[in-house]
Design a protein around this motif. Structure first.
Motif, PDB file in Angstrom:
ATOM      1  N   VAL A   2     -24.807 -10.938  42.111  1.00  0.00           N
ATOM      2  CA  VAL A   2     -25.771 -10.033  41.493  1.00  0.00           C
ATOM      3  C   VAL A   2     -25.867  -8.742  42.306  1.00  0.00           C
ATOM      4  O   VAL A   2     -25.981  -8.777  43.534  1.00  0.00           O
ATOM      5  N   TRP A   3     -25.830  -7.612  41.606  1.00  0.00           N
ATOM      6  CA  TRP A   3     -25.990  -6.278  42.182  1.00  0.00           C
ATOM      7  C   TRP A   3     -27.325  -5.742  41.707  1.00  0.00           C
ATOM      8  O   TRP A   3     -27.652  -5.850  40.519  1.00  0.00           O
ATOM      9  N   THR A   4     -28.131  -5.180  42.618  1.00  0.00           N
ATOM     10  CA  THR A   4     -29.408  -4.598  42.208  1.00  0.00           C
ATOM     11  C   THR A   4     -29.581  -3.217  42.818  1.00  0.00           C
ATOM     12  O   THR A   4     -29.101  -2.945  43.919  1.00  0.00           O
ATOM     13  N   GLN A   5     -30.261  -2.362  42.075  1.00  0.00           N
ATOM     14  CA  GLN A   5     -30.576  -1.012  42.549  1.00  0.00           C
ATOM     15  C   GLN A   5     -31.873  -0.587  41.875  1.00  0.00           C
ATOM     16  O   GLN A   5     -32.057  -0.819  40.679  1.00  0.00           O
ATOM     17  N   PHE A   6     -32.772   0.014  42.642  1.00  0.00           N
ATOM     18  CA  PHE A   6     -34.016   0.547  42.100  1.00  0.00           C
ATOM     19  C   PHE A   6     -33.838   2.028  41.797  1.00  0.00           C
ATOM     20  O   PHE A   6     -33.269   2.771  42.598  1.00  0.00           O
ATOM     21  N   TYR A   7     -34.285   2.438  40.618  1.00  0.00           N
ATOM     22  CA  TYR A   7     -34.306   3.828  40.206  1.00  0.00           C
ATOM     23  C   TYR A   7     -35.746   4.146  39.843  1.00  0.00           C
ATOM     24  O   TYR A   7     -36.174   3.852  38.730  1.00  0.00           O
ATOM     25  N   GLY A   8     -36.483   4.695  40.782  1.00  0.00           N
ATOM     26  CA  GLY A   8     -37.900   4.930  40.540  1.00  0.00           C
ATOM     27  C   GLY A   8     -38.563   3.602  40.205  1.00  0.00           C
ATOM     28  O   GLY A   8     -38.422   2.621  40.941  1.00  0.00           O
ATOM     29  N   PRO A   9     -39.255   3.518  39.064  1.00  0.00           N
ATOM     30  CA  PRO A   9     -39.936   2.268  38.702  1.00  0.00           C
ATOM     31  C   PRO A   9     -39.022   1.243  38.025  1.00  0.00           C
ATOM     32  O   PRO A   9     -39.474   0.172  37.659  1.00  0.00           O
ATOM     33  N   TRP A  10     -37.745   1.562  37.879  1.00  0.00           N
ATOM     34  CA  TRP A  10     -36.830   0.704  37.132  1.00  0.00           C
ATOM     35  C   TRP A  10     -35.912  -0.067  38.059  1.00  0.00           C
ATOM     36  O   TRP A  10     -35.349   0.469  38.994  1.00  0.00           O
TER      37      TRP A  10
END
Length: 186
Positions: free
Chosen positions: A19-27
């Motif tokens: 699993v790859w995760t990244q936060f973009y502001g509130p997303w």
């Protein structure tokens, strides 16, 4: 603007997936790749609102950003580095000790069970992914069967809901994941 949170996204193992995760502001953007799939890229991409935690000021700031966009913004979709995600998935899967894309699936000489048919179509998909130009003919030769028999087996795989003509179905993926888990247990 939803800019990525400053950190290098990394892949983590979650059961039979990476699993790859990244936060973009509130997303929160998440890509999932099954370890034992006969392909290397993600099979699922999700975007969800991810606002919470003990810092009320930060929650309010993120909620304001989410309210400004009125849902998932198109600009966020354009920012998701899908090519980088796919390349990262390939590199990570190549490092997995239990990932052997070049090792053929043990297709039985006779297919009797759904697992047998799943191994057959998984091997065909693996052969395609590794550049085999005529996987059906090559696999038929390897098994010592005729092309007509191979065609009948592929037809039966479709009837069983294991193959859609191009890739494994969800049902086949579940069977293949279980098969891999059984192999790891032995």
């Amino acid at each position: 603007m939803n800019t990525p949170t400053p950190h290098t996204p990394e892949w983590r193992r979650d059961g039979s997936e990476i699993v790859w995760t990244q936060f973009y502001g509130p997303w929160l953007v998440e890509a999932r790749c099954p370890v034992h799939a006969p392909f290397n890229g993600p099979s699922e991409l999700s975007i969800k609102l991810n606002v919470g935690g003990p810092d009320k000021a930060e929650i309010m700031r993120l909620m304001d950003q989410a309210l400004e966009t009125d849902g998932i913004p198109a600009s966020l979709l354009r920012q998701i580095p899908l090519a980088e995600i796919k390349a990262g998935a390939r590199a990570t899967l190549a490092k997995q000790e239990d990932r052997a894309m070049n090792e053929p699936y043990p297709v039985p000489a006779r297919c009797r069970t759904e697992e047998d048919y799943t191994l057959l179509v998984a091997e065909l998909a693996r052969m395609r992914a590794t550049g085999t130009t005529a996987p059906q003919g090559e696999l038929a030769g390897r098994l010592g069967i005729g092309k007509a028999t191979m065609s009948e087996r592929i037809k039966r795989s479709k009837e069983l809901g294991l193959w859609d003509g191009q890739r494994l179905t969800e049902k086949a993926s579940v069977i293949l994941t279980q098969w891999h888990q059984d192999q790891e247990g032995n």
